[in-house]
Motif scaffolding. Structure first.
Motif, PDB file in Angstrom:
ATOM      1  N   ILE A 552       0.942  -1.155  -0.057  1.00 52.09           N
ATOM      2  CA  ILE A 552      -0.111   0.110   0.105  1.00 52.09           C
ATOM      3  C   ILE A 552       0.987   1.143  -0.006  1.00 52.09           C
ATOM      4  O   ILE A 552       1.542   1.308   1.078  1.00 52.09           O
ATOM      5  N   PHE A 553       0.948   1.886  -1.171  1.00 49.38           N
ATOM      6  CA  PHE A 553       1.793   3.303  -1.168  1.00 49.38           C
ATOM      7  C   PHE A 553       0.902   4.461  -1.060  1.00 49.38           C
ATOM      8  O   PHE A 553      -0.293   4.431  -1.696  1.00 49.38           O
ATOM      9  N   ILE A 554       1.419   5.450  -0.152  1.00 48.28           N
ATOM     10  CA  ILE A 554       0.730   6.569  -0.174  1.00 48.28           C
ATOM     11  C   ILE A 554       1.585   7.821  -0.656  1.00 48.28           C
ATOM     12  O   ILE A 554       2.902   7.963  -0.251  1.00 48.28           O
ATOM     13  N   LEU A 555       0.811   8.422  -1.580  1.00 47.43           N
ATOM     14  CA  LEU A 555       1.544   9.460  -2.227  1.00 47.43           C
ATOM     15  C   LEU A 555       1.100  10.795  -1.837  1.00 47.43           C
ATOM     16  O   LEU A 555      -0.323  10.999  -1.934  1.00 47.43           O
ATOM     17  N   LEU A 556       1.735  11.665  -1.180  1.00 48.50           N
ATOM     18  CA  LEU A 556       1.374  12.953  -0.921  1.00 48.50           C
ATOM     19  C   LEU A 556       1.938  14.210  -1.477  1.00 48.50           C
ATOM     20  O   LEU A 556       3.445  13.943  -1.883  1.00 48.50           O
ATOM     21  N   ASP A 557       1.293  15.129  -2.037  1.00 52.09           N
ATOM     22  CA  ASP A 557       2.112  16.305  -2.551  1.00 52.09           C
ATOM     23  C   ASP A 557       2.528  17.397  -1.559  1.00 52.09           C
ATOM     24  O   ASP A 557       1.875  18.065  -1.317  1.00 52.09           O
ATOM     25  N   ARG A 558       3.800  17.329  -1.227  1.00 49.82           N
ATOM     26  CA  ARG A 558       4.483  17.802  -0.284  1.00 49.82           C
ATOM     27  C   ARG A 558       5.529  18.948  -0.984  1.00 49.82           C
ATOM     28  O   ARG A 558       6.193  18.202  -2.005  1.00 49.82           O
ATOM     29  N   PRO A 559       5.843  20.165  -0.680  1.00 50.27           N
ATOM     30  CA  PRO A 559       6.644  21.000  -1.413  1.00 50.27           C
ATOM     31  C   PRO A 559       8.183  20.257  -0.826  1.00 50.27           C
ATOM     32  O   PRO A 559       8.289  20.126   0.247  1.00 50.27           O
ATOM     33  N   ASP A 560       8.886  20.205  -1.888  1.00 49.80           N
ATOM     34  CA  ASP A 560      10.000  19.883  -1.526  1.00 49.80           C
ATOM     35  C   ASP A 560      11.006  20.736  -2.868  1.00 49.80           C
ATOM     36  O   ASP A 560      10.928  20.441  -3.903  1.00 49.80           O
ATOM     37  N   SER A 561      12.057  21.733  -2.517  1.00 48.29           N
ATOM     38  CA  SER A 561      12.580  22.359  -3.558  1.00 48.29           C
ATOM     39  C   SER A 561      13.476  21.630  -4.568  1.00 48.29           C
ATOM     40  O   SER A 561      13.507  21.926  -5.688  1.00 48.29           O
TER      41      SER A 561
END
Length: 731
Positions: A552-561
């Motif tokens: 089970i993969f969880i993909l989150l859209d978090r800011p990362d420069s």
């Protein structure tokens, strides 16, 4: 006494008696005013027809002058002419089959099946065929009915004249020649009126199977004036009347001794469309296929088959309103002669040549895992371990059964959960395209019957229609919008664990195989993943369903420069038609994710599909002692940890680790899974668990700290759970 009555009692003489089970003598003709024909001799049929299995089609026929056993059964409406081309071909075929069947006589097998399979590619290379009938393949294509009858008659005659044939000929049924390996394969979109009456091979997926019914091939008729009995052949099972006898039409007798029936089953074949052959806005084409005799029951819904047969036509559905008005509307169908099931790779249309084998061997010497991961949907940047998990699910584990005969699940299931716009749908579409057998469905338009199997009525018939999971047997089923399926999730429980689908409706109880990997993508409730909730609360899914997923993969859209810089460069390069950005090279001693990102080799999608099909069918790895030790240590470690999630660690997770380790060894074409394979799998599973548990302890929605009340509730719930597991109320 009138003259008519006085002369009507004078009948023809008896025919000459012949030896049993062979052709009987012809009956004498009746005299002036008598019956149309006399009775045949002992063992002979009326109208001067004698012998085993001979059934005249009309009251008046020419006598059988053929030297071949069963001529009247295979050519009832044709008189034998020694100088005809058919007779010349028969002499050559009999000589060839005498040579083929001289060593071993498959009498028992043919007596049960009633057929003999001929590999046409090797048969036409025999010296007798090349010299005597060089155009046999063309004759089979243009005149299939006569050619198949000739082959069948030659086989039957040879078997009848063998050493044991004349003694047991009364137990030998009519033999049908089954022709295999007839090429080329005709696409369903190319089936037009010009193929009517020709021999063809079609490939597709069986989506519908009907009940088995008897089909009358010869119907018993009786003349009421002269009491003569005879069998009238019904071509293609269509009812027709025989010629008049004694000035009147004979009456049918359905339960008569001369009535012959065979088994009939109708199936529907749907074309298998590749990514290159897809046509926008067009549904897959289908064709009806009739199976008779020993071919009945040779295929089930969801199976990929190659069917060879004669293209025929029949009138439209009589129950359709248009069919009653339009008498000139006909539909094409295939009368099957041979059925070949697909191979274990899942797609029988996928041909692996020797050059492909060489290229696959060269890939195994390099780093095939990194190449496959890098080639899976290269337009999506990052998500390396997610792609690695999808590749392992595509390959699957070793297919084995326990000592008690219980089948062990070898397919892995993957669930991808994340925020919108992260490429989950594109990943699933890429997987379905490179899978040897893949089905892509969308959850918001799928029903429970569409996923499993449908039991419906077609007139008076009960038919089974295969759903997506059955059609994806020995492949993968990609389900997008998994969270929008509503109550259809319960239909997946049996298919994901037992790998079969059971149905009990309308008095029919059956089970169909669904050996498939379920690859699903879902969006959280509300659009964005809430780290303050469990994954079950975010998706509104039950715990039994979540526990069936291996990864089970969880993909989150978090800011990362740093990551955003690579992502922007990749997107701009893809739009400019250039290759996407790549990470810098890393040493092989670094973790799996960095090793996968350092690989720059891309594999052609067709070669990738062939590579996966090859390793699935030829590599069956086992675990080494090092791999077992790594998996055991990791399982005991995660088992001892106190988890606050709603998916507890059970032996099902240990079986998942075993399957994934076997898949990792399969990718590298290793017969024994090493400790390094187990370490790679552990890293992927740790990535899933880190994301799963990390986001659940990260606070409220959007990463903000949760309130004191909510934090207190979570603490109390965790304490209660710990108390239940340790059976103590002291902390």
């Amino acid at each position: 006494m009138s003259s008519n009555k006085r002369w009507s009692n004078w009948r023809g003489g008896r025919g000459k008696r012949h030896r049993p089970f062979t052709k009987g003598g012809g009956g004498g003709r009746g005299g002036w005013g008598g019956a149309p024909s006399g009775r045949g001799g002992w063992g002979g049929a009326p109208s001067g027809r004698g012998g085993w299995g001979s059934t005249p089609s009309t009251p008046l026929q020419t006598p059988d002058t053929s030297p071949y056993f069963g001529w009247l059964d295979y050519f009832p409406d044709e008189q034998f002419v020694p100088e005809s081309p058919l007779a010349a071909r028969l002499r050559i075929l009999v000589a060839v089959f005498e040579d083929i069947l001289s060593d071993t006589l498959p009498f028992e097998e043919i007596s049960v099946k009633g057929s003999l399979t001929i590999d046409i590619e090797t048969f036409i290379l025999r010296p007798g065929i090349q010299e005597g009938i060089p155009d046999l393949l063309e004759l089979l294509k243009t005149s299939p009915d006569t050619t198949i009858r000739s082959l069948s008659l030659a086989i039957y005659h040879v078997l009848s004249t063998q050493e044991h044939g004349t003694q047991a000929i009364h137990t030998l049924p009519l033999v049908i020649a089954r022709v295999s390996n007839f090429t080329p394969t005709t696409l369903l979109k190319d089936m037009r009126a010009n193929l009517y009456g020709r021999f063809a091979t079609v490939h597709g997926t069986v989506v519908r199977v009907s009940d088995v019914k008897p089909l009358v091939t010869h119907l018993h008729f009786t003349c009421e004036n002269c009491a003569q009995d005879f069998a009238h052949p019904l071509k293609d099972g269509k009812y027709s009347l025989p010629p008049p006898c004694c000035g009147t039409t004979p009456s049918p007798y359905h339960a008569g001794p001369r009535t012959r029936t065979i088994d009939l089953q109708k199936v529907r074949l749907q074309e298998v469309v590749s990514e290159e052959g897809k046509e926008a806005g067009r549904i897959p084409r289908t064709v009806e296929v009739e199976l008779t005799g020993d071919l009945v029951g040779s295929c089930i819904p969801g199976e990929n088959v190659n069917i060879t047969g004669i293209v025929k036509v029949h009138h439209g559905d009589a129950q359709h309103p248009r069919a009653v008005k339009d008498k000139c509307m006909f539909l094409l169908y295939v009368h099957a002669n041979h059925v070949a099931s697909s191979s274990s790779s899942g797609d029988s249309a996928l041909v692996i040549t020797m050059s492909d084998i060489v290229e696959i061997g060269n890939m195994a010497e390099r780093y095939p895992f990194g190449a496959l991961v890098h080639s899976l949907c290269p337009t999506i940047f990052g998500h390396t371990l997610v792609k690695a998990g999808l590749v392992l699910a595509l390959v699957g584990g070793a297919d084995r059964a326990t000592s008690s005969g219980v089948h062990r699940r070898s397919d892995s299931h993957v669930l991808i959960v994340g925020d919108p716009g992260l490429g989950k749908s594109q990943l699933l579409q890429a997987v379905s395209n490179v899978a040897p057998r893949g089905v892509y469905v969308c959850g918001n338009s799928a029903t429970a019957a569409g996923l499993t199997v449908t039991l419906s009525r077609d007139g008076s018939d009960t038919v089974l229609e295969a759903g997506a999971l059955v059609l994806a047997d020995k492949g993968c089923c990609c389900i997008d919008e998994f969270d929008k399926m509503g109550s259809q999730h319960s239909a997946l429980l049996e298919a994901m664990e037992q790998q079969s689908i059971s149905i009990a409706k309308a008095g029919m109880v059956c089970s169909l195989p669904a050996r498939t990997s379920v690859l699903a993508a879902a969006n959280p409730v509300g659009g964005h993943y809430n780290p303050g909730k469990t994954i079950a609360d975010n998706l509104k899914l039950s715990t039994p369903l979540l526990s069936r997923f291996d990864l089970i993969f969880i993909l989150l859209d978090r800011p990362d420069s740093g990551l955003d810089k690579y992502l922007s460069d990749h997107v701009l390069a893809m739009h400019a038609g250039e290759s996407g950005s790549q990470f810098e090279d890393h040493d092989s001693d670094l973790p799996l994710e960095q090793r996968l990102m350092s690989c720059k080799e891309e594999v052609d999608p067709l070669l990738m599909k062939k590579y996966i099909a090859h390793v699935r069918s030829s590599v069956q790895p086992t675990l080494s002692d090092d791999a077992k030790a790594v998996l055991k240590e990791f399982y005991l470690a995660i088992r001892a940890q106190d988890s606050n999630d709603e998916t507890p660690v059970t032996t099902r997770q240990l079986e998942s680790l075993i399957r994934l380790t076997e898949s990792r060894a399969r990718v590298a074409q290793r017969r024994v899974a090493t400790g390094g394979d187990a370490v790679d799998v552990v890293e992927i599973v740790q990535h899933c668990m880190r994301d799963l548990r990390g986001v659940q302890g990260g606070g409220g929605k959007g990463g903000k700290p949760m309130g004191v009340t909510k934090a207190g509730k979570l603490l109390v719930a965790a304490l209660n759970k710990h108390s239940e597991r340790t059976c103590t109320s002291l902390f």
